[in-house]
Design a protein around this motif. Structure first.
Motif, mmCIF file in Angstrom:
data_model
loop_
_atom_site.group_PDB
_atom_site.id
_atom_site.type_symbol
_atom_site.label_atom_id
_atom_site.label_comp_id
_atom_site.label_asym_id
_atom_site.label_seq_id
_atom_site.Cartn_x
_atom_site.Cartn_y
_atom_site.Cartn_z
ATOM 1 N N PHE A 1 2.028 64.318 -28.438
ATOM 2 C CA PHE A 1 2.820 63.900 -29.588
ATOM 3 C C PHE A 1 2.472 62.472 -29.984
ATOM 4 O O PHE A 1 2.226 61.614 -29.137
ATOM 5 N N ALA A 2 2.504 62.237 -31.301
ATOM 6 C CA ALA A 2 2.385 60.887 -31.843
ATOM 7 C C ALA A 2 3.471 60.732 -32.906
ATOM 8 O O ALA A 2 4.012 61.718 -33.406
ATOM 9 N N ARG A 3 3.785 59.482 -33.248
ATOM 10 C CA ARG A 3 4.809 59.235 -34.263
ATOM 11 C C ARG A 3 4.326 58.167 -35.223
ATOM 12 O O ARG A 3 3.844 57.107 -34.815
ATOM 13 N N LEU A 4 4.440 58.464 -36.522
ATOM 14 C CA LEU A 4 4.175 57.480 -37.564
ATOM 15 C C LEU A 4 5.495 57.223 -38.285
ATOM 16 O O LEU A 4 5.988 58.083 -39.018
ATOM 17 N N ALA A 5 6.090 56.070 -38.039
ATOM 18 C CA ALA A 5 7.380 55.713 -38.640
ATOM 19 C C ALA A 5 7.119 54.897 -39.901
ATOM 20 O O ALA A 5 6.520 53.815 -39.841
ATOM 21 N N LEU A 6 7.550 55.417 -41.048
ATOM 22 C CA LEU A 6 7.330 54.725 -42.313
ATOM 23 C C LEU A 6 8.263 53.528 -42.424
ATOM 24 O O LEU A 6 9.454 53.619 -42.113
ATOM 25 N N ASN A 7 7.722 52.417 -42.883
ATOM 26 C CA ASN A 7 8.536 51.226 -43.137
ATOM 27 C C ASN A 7 9.125 51.290 -44.539
ATOM 28 O O ASN A 7 8.582 51.939 -45.437
ATOM 29 N N ARG A 8 10.234 50.610 -44.713
ATOM 30 C CA ARG A 8 10.777 50.482 -46.065
ATOM 31 C C ARG A 8 9.864 49.603 -46.905
ATOM 32 O O ARG A 8 9.067 48.829 -46.386
ATOM 33 N N TRP A 9 9.988 49.717 -48.221
ATOM 34 C CA TRP A 9 9.107 48.975 -49.112
ATOM 35 C C TRP A 9 9.326 47.475 -49.001
ATOM 36 O O TRP A 9 10.454 47.001 -48.831
ATOM 37 N N SER A 10 8.236 46.756 -49.126
ATOM 38 C CA SER A 10 8.283 45.302 -49.229
ATOM 39 C C SER A 10 8.266 44.921 -50.713
ATOM 40 O O SER A 10 8.150 45.772 -51.599
ATOM 41 N N GLN A 11 8.355 43.624 -50.991
ATOM 42 C CA GLN A 11 8.288 43.153 -52.374
ATOM 43 C C GLN A 11 6.979 43.564 -53.027
ATOM 44 O O GLN A 11 6.948 44.001 -54.179
ATOM 45 N N ASN A 12 5.891 43.452 -52.272
ATOM 46 C CA ASN A 12 4.578 43.789 -52.820
ATOM 47 C C ASN A 12 4.511 45.249 -53.265
ATOM 48 O O ASN A 12 3.986 45.568 -54.338
ATOM 49 N N GLN A 13 5.070 46.159 -52.464
ATOM 50 C CA GLN A 13 5.028 47.579 -52.822
ATOM 51 C C GLN A 13 5.927 47.886 -54.010
ATOM 52 O O GLN A 13 5.579 48.693 -54.869
ATOM 53 N N PHE A 14 7.094 47.234 -54.081
ATOM 54 C CA PHE A 14 7.959 47.435 -55.242
ATOM 55 C C PHE A 14 7.256 46.980 -56.513
ATOM 56 O O PHE A 14 7.296 47.678 -57.545
ATOM 57 N N LEU A 15 6.619 45.820 -56.461
ATOM 58 C CA LEU A 15 5.946 45.306 -57.662
ATOM 59 C C LEU A 15 4.775 46.192 -58.072
ATOM 60 O O LEU A 15 4.550 46.428 -59.266
ATOM 61 N N LYS A 16 4.023 46.702 -57.090
ATOM 62 C CA LYS A 16 2.923 47.616 -57.417
ATOM 63 C C LYS A 16 3.438 48.858 -58.116
ATOM 64 O O LYS A 16 2.864 49.318 -59.111
ATOM 65 N N TYR A 17 4.536 49.408 -57.589
ATOM 66 C CA TYR A 17 5.099 50.616 -58.191
ATOM 67 C C TYR A 17 5.600 50.324 -59.609
ATOM 68 O O TYR A 17 5.345 51.099 -60.537
ATOM 69 N N ALA A 18 6.317 49.212 -59.769
ATOM 70 C CA ALA A 18 6.846 48.865 -61.089
ATOM 71 C C ALA A 18 5.722 48.679 -62.106
ATOM 72 O O ALA A 18 5.839 49.099 -63.270
ATOM 73 N N GLU A 19 4.621 48.065 -61.685
ATOM 74 C CA GLU A 19 3.478 47.879 -62.584
ATOM 75 C C GLU A 19 2.871 49.218 -62.981
ATOM 76 O O GLU A 19 2.519 49.443 -64.143
ATOM 77 N N LYS A 20 2.746 50.138 -62.010
ATOM 78 C CA LYS A 20 2.196 51.463 -62.320
ATOM 79 C C LYS A 20 3.100 52.238 -63.272
ATOM 80 O O LYS A 20 2.618 53.066 -64.056
ATOM 81 N N ARG A 21 4.398 51.975 -63.215
ATOM 82 C CA ARG A 21 5.339 52.639 -64.110
ATOM 83 C C ARG A 21 5.435 51.945 -65.464
ATOM 84 O O ARG A 21 6.182 52.386 -66.342
ATOM 85 N N GLY A 22 4.701 50.862 -65.652
ATOM 86 C CA GLY A 22 4.690 50.177 -66.943
ATOM 87 C C GLY A 22 5.906 49.320 -67.207
ATOM 88 O O GLY A 22 6.243 49.057 -68.370
ATOM 89 N N LEU A 23 6.567 48.846 -66.149
ATOM 90 C CA LEU A 23 7.749 48.004 -66.328
ATOM 91 C C LEU A 23 7.319 46.604 -66.744
ATOM 92 O O LEU A 23 6.458 45.987 -66.108
ATOM 93 N N GLN A 24 7.935 46.103 -67.807
ATOM 94 C CA GLN A 24 7.627 44.762 -68.281
ATOM 95 C C GLN A 24 8.262 43.720 -67.357
ATOM 96 O O GLN A 24 9.435 43.808 -67.018
ATOM 97 N N ASP A 25 7.454 42.741 -66.955
ATOM 98 C CA ASP A 25 7.913 41.631 -66.123
ATOM 99 C C ASP A 25 8.623 42.116 -64.860
ATOM 100 O O ASP A 25 9.814 41.839 -64.640
ATOM 101 N N PRO A 26 7.926 42.854 -63.984
ATOM 102 C CA PRO A 26 8.565 43.369 -62.759
ATOM 103 C C PRO A 26 9.032 42.260 -61.825
ATOM 104 O O PRO A 26 9.998 42.440 -61.084
ATOM 105 N N ASP A 27 8.362 41.090 -61.847
ATOM 106 C CA ASP A 27 8.786 39.988 -60.974
ATOM 107 C C ASP A 27 10.205 39.540 -61.307
ATOM 108 O O ASP A 27 11.000 39.244 -60.407
#
Length: 750
Positions: A275-301
């Motif tokens: 057995f192995a385990r890959l535990a996903l981490n919650r999103w960081s600021q960088n991942q939120f901003l990447k997602y917001a940019e891909k969704r076309g959100l204006q001024d995600p910062d």
């Protein structure tokens, strides 16, 4: 491929075993009403099949001609939806013992690449199980679907020779894998060419890696052991081959209870599994901003900064993928975000309700508008929206499905409109608008509607359960609680719904107690009553609960005062962050208790209780002997009452000797693999490895507790396997009184 293996695999695909005939190098097979004739040859150690002049290796012929795996790849790409703006999360990998340099987690910045790295190994002679873990709504399903589509594209481009097949389980506790697998292939992927036995053979060949999504905490939390048996039977059917992915909130080996692990390992039997385990981490600021940019959100910062300043950078709206996606939806609107932050700031503990309420308000005031006359008015109030969605979630729950046909939804909408005394013109519009609701999505192939995410369905199921509790509707509540185990999200929302109506909690608890008292010990109603009751009890005092079954970690983080619990059963629970004051547990049984440095116990009693395992997390200690458990509980602040009370106070039992401690540490290695190499044990034991191998291991081998088996890899290494069932080892640990010699005698008699 050998001829015997070829025959076995073909038999799994045939409609009937008699439909296959292989004699004198000739093959005659009837499959799916088609008669296939071919000749078999041996060439360079390979089995070659010649069908109508076309010569192919038998393996390739099976994969392409019989299993139609390229068609399955097409169906995955057609019916597994592509995730808009996918951002790969990071994760923590606890690798299989033979590959892990240490017993600590390893940070993976890219969880997608990390998962593929583990899945591509496909080790011979061992079934590999990868646990993909995280809390709900943090990306397990999204990652599985992304990997499935990615691998299907790689397969079609001939850059891969295996597929990842997503199989949703929906968190169901009582299940048969064969039914679920066939349903996923036929209903979801429209692929009708595989029987379950054939599916298993493709896993064994490494052509398919199934990803069972939604296993939840069934592994240990199900007191029935059904899920354990299902996974154990699956692993045993793979006969030390193939790879499987299990998406769950927690890997089974994270429950450090040998007795619980025995359910799975004893079911696996003699086969090799790791057995192995890959535990996903919650999103960081960088991942939120990447997602917001891909969704076309204006001024995600600015959006991120506004939410972080008001709610904190670690708030679930920014770190949980499902909520971050919906936050971006709200932020796209002209006024949605400021209003949402204002509401959440006033009641931060109800943030999920406020978040969903914002989405529903926009539906009610901007989209669900009466088109039949002037002035234009909303078809439903916000409260009526919540009630209607609660009815839909409740119908899905009672029907044991996560989607409903459009005609059934129209019927539900019609009945709702009738109870609300809506005119026919309004009722028709409600039925039509429901199909385009922001929280519902339609299946492209069947048109069936489901909630956009499991969290939203669980939220509205909780609303429905909470409403039944407020009404003290005994019959309705019993129907809801006997349909299955409520998820954590549903329980939290049901409790919040009750608390929103001030003064209703005591009456709700009374109904739950009445329900639990009338059910059998094995009833799922008792466990749901226990889950709801312990959550409701947190803000009340001087309560008594009895005849309950409490779920995994029922006491973690709870602040309880003046609570008495009698004649009840607790599944393993941590007391991390818990504060128990003037509480009494009488004649209760605990599968496992974990005490941590921040556990606070004062004036609380354990009267006639049984604790199977006690763990002191801050000391990295585990106790199995009842007398040692009682002493440690007394040291932590409990008053322990029982037949051995006087003895416990006056005579402190001996601590486990060093040899027994080493045996315990060695046994923990076998929680993640039932066969391990010598170097894995040496790494785990550190400086204590030499005395273990010199003095303890020879006695364990002679006793038959361990068995040395042949190492199949490179180099001259020793490899060991447990020979005795793990539940027997647990019993020996609990009865040996911390003495290694007595432990050996108990194992010998087991």
């Amino acid at each position: 491929m050998l001829l015997d293996d070829f025959r076995r695999v073909l038999t799994a695909f045939a409609d009937n075993e008699a439909d296959l005939d292989i004699t004198k190098g000739a093959l005659l097979l009837e499959i799916r009403d088609e008669l296939i004739e071919a000749n078999l040859y041996q060439q360079g150690g390979q089995l070659i099949l010649d069908e109508q002049g076309q010569r192919l290796p038998a393996f390739n012929w099976l994969v392409n001609r019989i299993a139609r795996v390229p068609l399955l790849a097409d169906r995955i790409l057609a019916y597994v939806s592509e995730t808009e703006g996918f951002v790969t999360p990071s994760g923590q990998l606890l690798d299989q013992p033979d590959f892990a340099a240490s017993s600590e987690d390893r940070l993976c910045q890219n969880a997608t690449d990390c998962a593929l790295e583990v899945l591509r190994r496909r080790r011979a002679g061992t079934t590999s199980v990868l646990y993909l873990t995280s809390d709900a709504g943090e990306g397990k399903t999204t990652l599985i679907n992304y990997l499935a589509r990615y691998q299907a594209m790689q397969f079609k481009a001939k850059r891969a020779d295996w597929l990842l097949v997503p199989i949703p389980l929906g968190g169901r506790t009582f299940l048969r894998f064969d039914d679920v697998v066939v349903a996923a292939l036929v209903n979801r992927l429209r692929f009708q060419l595989l029987y379950y036995d054939a599916f298993i053979e493709l896993i064994r060949l490494g052509v398919i890696v199934p990803a069972f999504d939604g296993f939840e905490e069934m592994i240990i939390a199900s007191s029935s052991g059904e899920a354990i048996s299902a996974l154990g039977n699956l692993v045993r059917s793979l006969s030390s081959s193939g790879t499987v992915v299990i998406a769950a909130r927690k890997a089974y080996f994270d429950y450090h209870n040998f007795k619980a692990q025995a359910r799975l390992f004893d079911a696996v039997g003699k086969d090799s599994v790791a057995f192995a385990r890959l535990a996903l981490n919650r999103w960081s600021q960088n991942q939120f901003l990447k997602y917001a940019e891909k969704r076309g959100l204006q001024d995600p910062d600015t959006v991120y900064g506004t939410v972080a300043n008001r709610l904190g950078a670690n708030h679930p709206l920014l770190t949980r993928a499902v909520l971050a996606r919906r936050l971006v939806d709200v932020a796209h609107g002209p006024t949605g975000l400021p209003g949402l932050l204002e509401q959440i700031g006033n009641a931060p503990q109800h943030y999920f309700f406020q978040f969903v309420n914002t989405i529903v308000e926009r539906e009610a005031h901007e989209k669900w508008i009466d088109q039949s006359g002037e002035p234009r008015q909303p078809l439903l109030t916000v409260e009526e929206h919540h009630e209607l969605l609660g009815i839909i979630a409740n119908e899905m729950w009672l029907s044991e499905t996560d989607s409903l046909r459009p005609d059934l939804l129209e019927e539900i909408a019609g009945m709702f409109a009738e109870t609300q005394k809506k005119p026919p013109a309004i009722a028709r519009q409600i039925g039509e608008r429901l199909k385009q609701h922001a929280l519902l999505v339609s299946d492209r192939s069947t048109g069936a509607l489901s909630f956009d995410h499991e969290d939203f369905r669980a939220f509205y199921l909780g609303e429905a359960v909470g409403a039944a509790m407020n009404r003290c509707a005994y019959t309705d509540l019993r129907s809801q609680l006997q349909a299955g185990l409520l998820s954590r999200t549903a329980v939290d929302e049901a409790v919040l719904h009750v608390r929103r109506l001030e003064g209703s909690a005591p009456a709700s608890l009374s109904v739950l107690q009445e329900l639990a008292s009338k059910e059998s010990a094995a009833s799922v109603v008792r466990e749901n009553c226990g889950t709801l009751s312990i959550a409701l009890a947190q803000e009340l005092e001087n309560l008594e609960l009895r005849d309950m079954v409490f779920p995994e970690d029922a006491l973690r983080g709870r602040t309880l005062s003046g609570l008495t619990i009698r004649d009840s059963y607790f599944q393993g629970s941590s007391l991390a962050g818990a504060e128990l004051q003037d509480c009494c547990f009488q004649n209760c049984r605990f599968d496992r208790l974990e005490l941590d440095a921040d556990t606070r116990i004062s004036s609380s009693t354990l009267d006639g209780c049984e604790v199977t395992v006690l763990a002191r997390i801050e000391r990295d200690e585990q106790f199995f002997d009842p007398s040692q458990i009682n002493v440690s509980l007394s040291d932590s602040g409990f008053r322990v009452i029982g037949p051995d009370q006087e003895k416990t106070r006056t005579a402190r039992p001996a601590e486990p000797d060093e040899q027994l401690r080493l045996v315990e540490r060695m046994m923990r290695i076998f929680l993640r693999a039932n066969q391990v190499n010598e170097d894995v044990i040496r790494t785990k034991l550190g400086v204590k490895a030499t005395p273990f191998f010199d003095n303890i291991l020879p006695r364990l081998l002679k006793l038959g507790m361990l068995e040395e088996i042949r190492h199949r890899g490179a180099g001259n290494k020793r490899r060991f396997k447990l020979r005795i069932q793990m539940h027997k080892l647990h019993d020996a640990l609990s009865k040996c009184g911390g003495n290694f010699e007595r432990f050996l005698r108990l194992v010998e008699r087991a």
